[in-house]
Write an enzyme that holds these catalytic residues in place. Structure first.
Site, short mmCIF file in Angstrom:
data_model
loop_
_atom_site.label_atom_id
_atom_site.label_comp_id
_atom_site.label_asym_id
_atom_site.label_seq_id
_atom_site.Cartn_x
_atom_site.Cartn_y
_atom_site.Cartn_z
N GLU A 184 96.52 66.00 -1.82
CA GLU A 184 95.82 66.50 -0.64
C GLU A 184 96.12 67.96 -0.37
O GLU A 184 95.24 68.73 0.02
CB GLU A 184 96.18 65.65 0.58
CG GLU A 184 95.77 64.19 0.49
CD GLU A 184 94.27 63.98 0.59
OE1 GLU A 184 93.54 64.95 0.83
OE2 GLU A 184 93.83 62.82 0.42
N ASP B 242 88.12 58.70 -8.89
CA ASP B 242 86.91 59.49 -8.68
C ASP B 242 86.98 60.95 -9.17
O ASP B 242 86.26 61.35 -10.09
CB ASP B 242 86.51 59.44 -7.20
CG ASP B 242 87.66 59.73 -6.24
OD1 ASP B 242 88.78 60.00 -6.71
OD2 ASP B 242 87.43 59.68 -5.02
N GLU C 270 83.89 51.95 4.81
CA GLU C 270 84.90 52.36 3.84
C GLU C 270 84.82 51.50 2.58
O GLU C 270 85.08 51.97 1.48
CB GLU C 270 86.29 52.29 4.47
CG GLU C 270 87.37 52.99 3.67
CD GLU C 270 87.29 54.51 3.73
OE1 GLU C 270 88.21 55.16 3.23
OE2 GLU C 270 86.29 55.05 4.25
N GLU D 155 80.84 62.38 1.10
CA GLU D 155 80.36 62.19 -0.27
C GLU D 155 78.88 61.84 -0.35
O GLU D 155 78.18 62.28 -1.28
CB GLU D 155 81.19 61.11 -0.97
CG GLU D 155 82.60 61.54 -1.37
CD GLU D 155 83.57 61.56 -0.19
OE1 GLU D 155 84.65 62.15 -0.33
OE2 GLU D 155 83.22 61.00 0.87
#
Length: 810
Positions: free
Chosen positions: A126, A273, A367, A385
């Site tokens: 992150e 991803d 989610e 996204e």
């Protein structure tokens, strides 16, 4: 004029109206763009007014979230490093939205106020994508504006210097035998220092290790220090070498010391991803063929095993024909955008349309949602996204349909997420309740993609085609591959393995080549998935079907048989079946009207459990609603449940060896959700000698009244070794138990199903009310007309049943 001509004219008018409804005028686009800017001002302005210099805004509390001053949320808080996260993550968005004064002011604040040497443990992943990427993107924008003259003339690469400092503070995470980075690092003390409070982790996710190359390579080429790109390339090399050679897939979690896979489920969503994304984008940014070759090999495997349009499934990397779960997570919504970059538009359109239909059904992408498009995990964190893929598809196709999709995103954000102090995440899409968080990616990504969707390139202050988006939508110049030389020793050797190349293996996709002379190709693909979830579908009565039921020839037995099934019959007149006048002995025409009030699949049913406090002074009067687990001891088969004293795990998240095994032995452990999977926690606690586990949600204020219960799942692998009873308490219920333990020291509890404890009997299941009666053909037609007027009352289906009592069925 004949009826055919009239029909043709009406059809043409309807077609024109349909086209006009999708078309969007320049004025309409400008209006929506202005609305997006107003929304951004509301969100960013609220952060600066109520939260700065805190990392994030708490939009319901109208204050900043400062780590250590708010209840611990587990791994979620590891994005926060006391470095004004939201400001840094938003800086290059200010330039895209042409807010250059605010950008210059924001850069000054970052340079003057932000410190990167705080004694705090942060997520390497992150911090890299949000802070390092944010600093680099802002530096690139500041340098561009400085070169143009007028603005930023005071700027002397301060942001690049900050990025370099942060890069060096992240490097200790790569000090492993494999080259894969630790998932966490202390900004001041690194990993192995006794004061670091980290370094005990053994696992990391594939995306966590494989999403460093863009930021680290850009930092190397802008700073001239090759070490960053070297470490990022080494991590990618390890992941590539550890792929399953037979399927060319990778798992989700890997051991950072020996490179062995810990979780072998493979997909394109959470945990993997951006690894795939960065292979493709590293080729675009750096011009190194090896990244494209690896991506293409992986992509072929994805399309062979994982992609089942419009679905994207999770499979076992060693046995990819086996699906390992029946749900998808919202992070996979980025994948259609990546497919656009690859030039594979058909599956991109298919998956995107599926996602759009889910948003129509639930307002936002949950989610996680099942392959039948029901909610699996109802939280929505304002993730970008889906907007990202919508932007890519519009730019690739020019189809105004995607402008309408973007418009729906804007409208739903304003209608369901906007609050007086910003925008709040949705705790559960089924209830619409809010959560007191506004993650920095909402400003970094969502507004960037929405603004670009409704803005012509000529209206932007930069040439957007000169940049590649990182996974956090930060802008890095593609010129880095040519204007800055590759760092010495950083040219990865090309893999000799052969792979199938196609038309767009090394070139950008051409619409004329993909879909020659077919401007409506996207619509023709979408139409097949238009009513995938059932939302918006016109009601069409099913044709009459004949079903033969093997009853005995007694005239009463079929009726009695159906009654035993709970179906009541109202016999009417007998009639002919209409088979050319042919009549059948003992054959009756019947109409089945099924009124579906509420239905759920059996697999979605969650049996409520409870944690009952039975020691003084509670004496059973305090009962906390809890959720069960899909693994571990089945409490429904324990007549009296499991009784024990509660002991708090240390560390509280229980994601590694426990520091207090003596206290936990023979007790029911209390552990906080987050940092690792439920299965991993359960194993550590079981090893420490606990006789049960109560997990507490890390989300402050979550509760069972507003949020539906769910069943905890393991870690994607076998969980037969876990024998403990496991239950889950939401934040509010967990706080009651934690407070009781703190006040009374010794608290005895009972874990068991709610129905058994409270004596309410089994929970009523949703009822399928069925009315079945014999009917004549005329009755069927008349009642179908009546049903069209009564569609809103219930969902109905029509079926003809033939009860054949002829001799051959005896």
């Amino acid at each position: 004029m004949c009826w055919f001509q009239i029909f043709l004219i009406v059809s043409l008018v309807d077609w024109v109206r349909c086209q006009e409804s999708q078309h969007m005028t320049t004025e309409e686009m400008n209006t929506i763009r202005d609305r997006i800017v107003e929304m951004f001002d509301h969100a960013y302005g609220s952060y600066m007014k109520y939260a700065y210099p805190a990392d994030e805004l708490m939009p319901l509390s109208c204050k900043g979230r400062v780590r250590g001053q708010e209840p611990n949320r587990g791994d979620i808080d590891e994005s926060l490093g006391k470095f004004s996260l939201t400001l840094i993550d938003t800086l290059d968005t200010l330039v895209v939205l042409n807010k250059l004064d605010e950008f210059e002011d924001g850069v000054r604040k970052a340079v003057q106020d932000v410190r990167l040497d705080n004694d705090v443990v942060v997520s390497v992943f992150e911090t890299n994508i949000r802070v390092l990427g944010g600093l680099l993107g802002a530096h690139v924008m500041a340098d561009l504006l400085r070169q143009r003259g007028g603005r930023m003339q005071w700027y002397e690469d301060e942001l690049l210097n900050m990025a370099t400092e942060l890069g060096h503070r992240l490097l200790p995470a790569f000090n492993t035998s494999s080259g894969l980075p630790y998932p966490k690092v202390n900004l001041r003390y690194g990993v192995q220092n006794p004061l670091s409070r980290t370094g005990t982790e053994s696992d990391t996710c594939t995306a966590c290790a494989g999403t460093m190359i863009l930021e680290f390579a850009a930092l190397s080429r802008l700073s001239g220090e090759s070490v960053f790109e070297e470490y990022a390339r080494r991590a990618l090399d390890v992941l590539w070498e550890r792929r399953q050679k037979g399927s060319d897939l990778v798992g989700t979690v890997i051991n950072i010391h020996n490179g062995e896979w810990v979780r072998r489920d493979s997909g394109v969503g959470a945990g993997i991803d951006s690894y795939y994304e960065y292979l493709m984008k590293a080729y675009i940014l750096l011009g190194d063929d090896v990244f494209l070759e690896r991506f293409n090999i992986h992509y072929s495997a994805i399309m062979k095993y994982i992609s089942q349009p419009p679905l994207l499934l999770n499979v076992h990397m060693h046995n990819p024909t086996v699906s390992v779960r029946s749900w998808m997570d919202s992070l996979l919504a980025f994948f259609p955008g990546l497919q656009v970059l690859r030039g594979d538009l058909k599956p991109a359109i298919e998956t995107h349309e599926m996602l759009y239909q889910v948003t129509k059904q639930h307002k936002f992408l949950p989610e996680a949602f099942t392959t039948e498009f029901r909610v699996h995990w109802g939280q929505h964190l304002l993730r970008p996204e889906f907007a990202e893929s919508t932007y890519y598809l519009y730019k690739a196709t020019g189809d105004p349909y995607y402008l309408r999709v973007g418009q729906s995103i804007v409208e739903k954000l304003n209608a369901y997420a906007r609050v007086p102090c910003g925008f709040a995440a949705v705790q559960d899409v089924r209830t619409g309740t809010h959560e007191d968080r506004m993650d920095s990616f909402f400003l970094a990504e969502m507004f960037k993609y929405l603004y670009l969707l409704f803005t012509e390139k000529t209206q932007l202050p930069i040439d957007i085609d000169n940049y590649i988006f990182t996974t956090e939508a930060h802008l890095l110049p593609v010129s880095l591959s040519t204007t800055q030389p590759s760092c010495l020793g950083n040219k990865t050797e090309t893999d000799a393995e052969a792979y199938k190349e196609d038309l767009f293996t090394h070139t950008c996709p051409s619409m004329d080549t993909l879909f020659p002379n077919n401007p409506s190709f996207a619509k023709s693909i979408r139409d097949g998935y238009k009513y995938l979830t059932g939302v918006g579908r016109a009601v069409h009565h099913s044709p009459i079907r004949q079903i033969e039921l093997p009853f005995h020839d007694s005239g009463i037995e079929p009726v009695e048989f159906l009654k035993r099934m709970g179906i009541s019959l109202m016999p009417l007149n007998d009639f002919s079946t209409g088979d050319s006048g042919k009549e059948h002995k003992g054959v009756y025409r019947m109409k089945l009207v099924a009124e579906v009030r509420q239905t759920f699949e059996e697999e979605e049913e969650v049996v409520p459990h409870v944690v009952q406090l039975i020691s003084p002074p509670f004496l059973g009067r305090t009962v906390l609603t809890a959720g069960p687990a899909k693994f571990g001891m089945d409490l429904t088969k324990r007549e009296h449940g499991v009784k024990g004293s509660v002991a708090k795990a240390s560390p509280y998240t229980a994601c590694g060896p426990l520091e207090n095994p003596a206290e936990l032995k023979g007790h029911i452990a209390l552990a906080l959700r987050g940092d690792c999977m439920f299965g991993a926690k359960a194993r550590w606690l079981q090893e420490a000698g606990a006789i049960g586990v109560i997990f507490i949600d890390h989300r402050e204020g979550s509760n069972s009244e507003e949020t539906p219960l769910f069943q905890m799942v393991g870690d994607g692998g076998p969980t037969d070794d876990i024998a403990l009873p496991l239950v889950f308490l939401f934040g509010r219920e967990g706080a009651v138990l934690a407070a009781a333990l703190q006040e009374h020291q010794n608290v005895d509890v009972l874990l068991l199903p709610q129905e058994r404890q409270l004596g309410h009997g089994k929970t009523d299941k949703p009822v399928l009310n069925i009315k079945l009666r014999l009917s004549e053909e005329e009755d069927l037609q008349e009642e179908e007309e009546e049903e069209e007027e009564d569609e809103s009352e219930s969902s109905k289906t029509t079926l003809a049943v033939l009860l054949d009592e002829s001799e051959d069925l005896k």
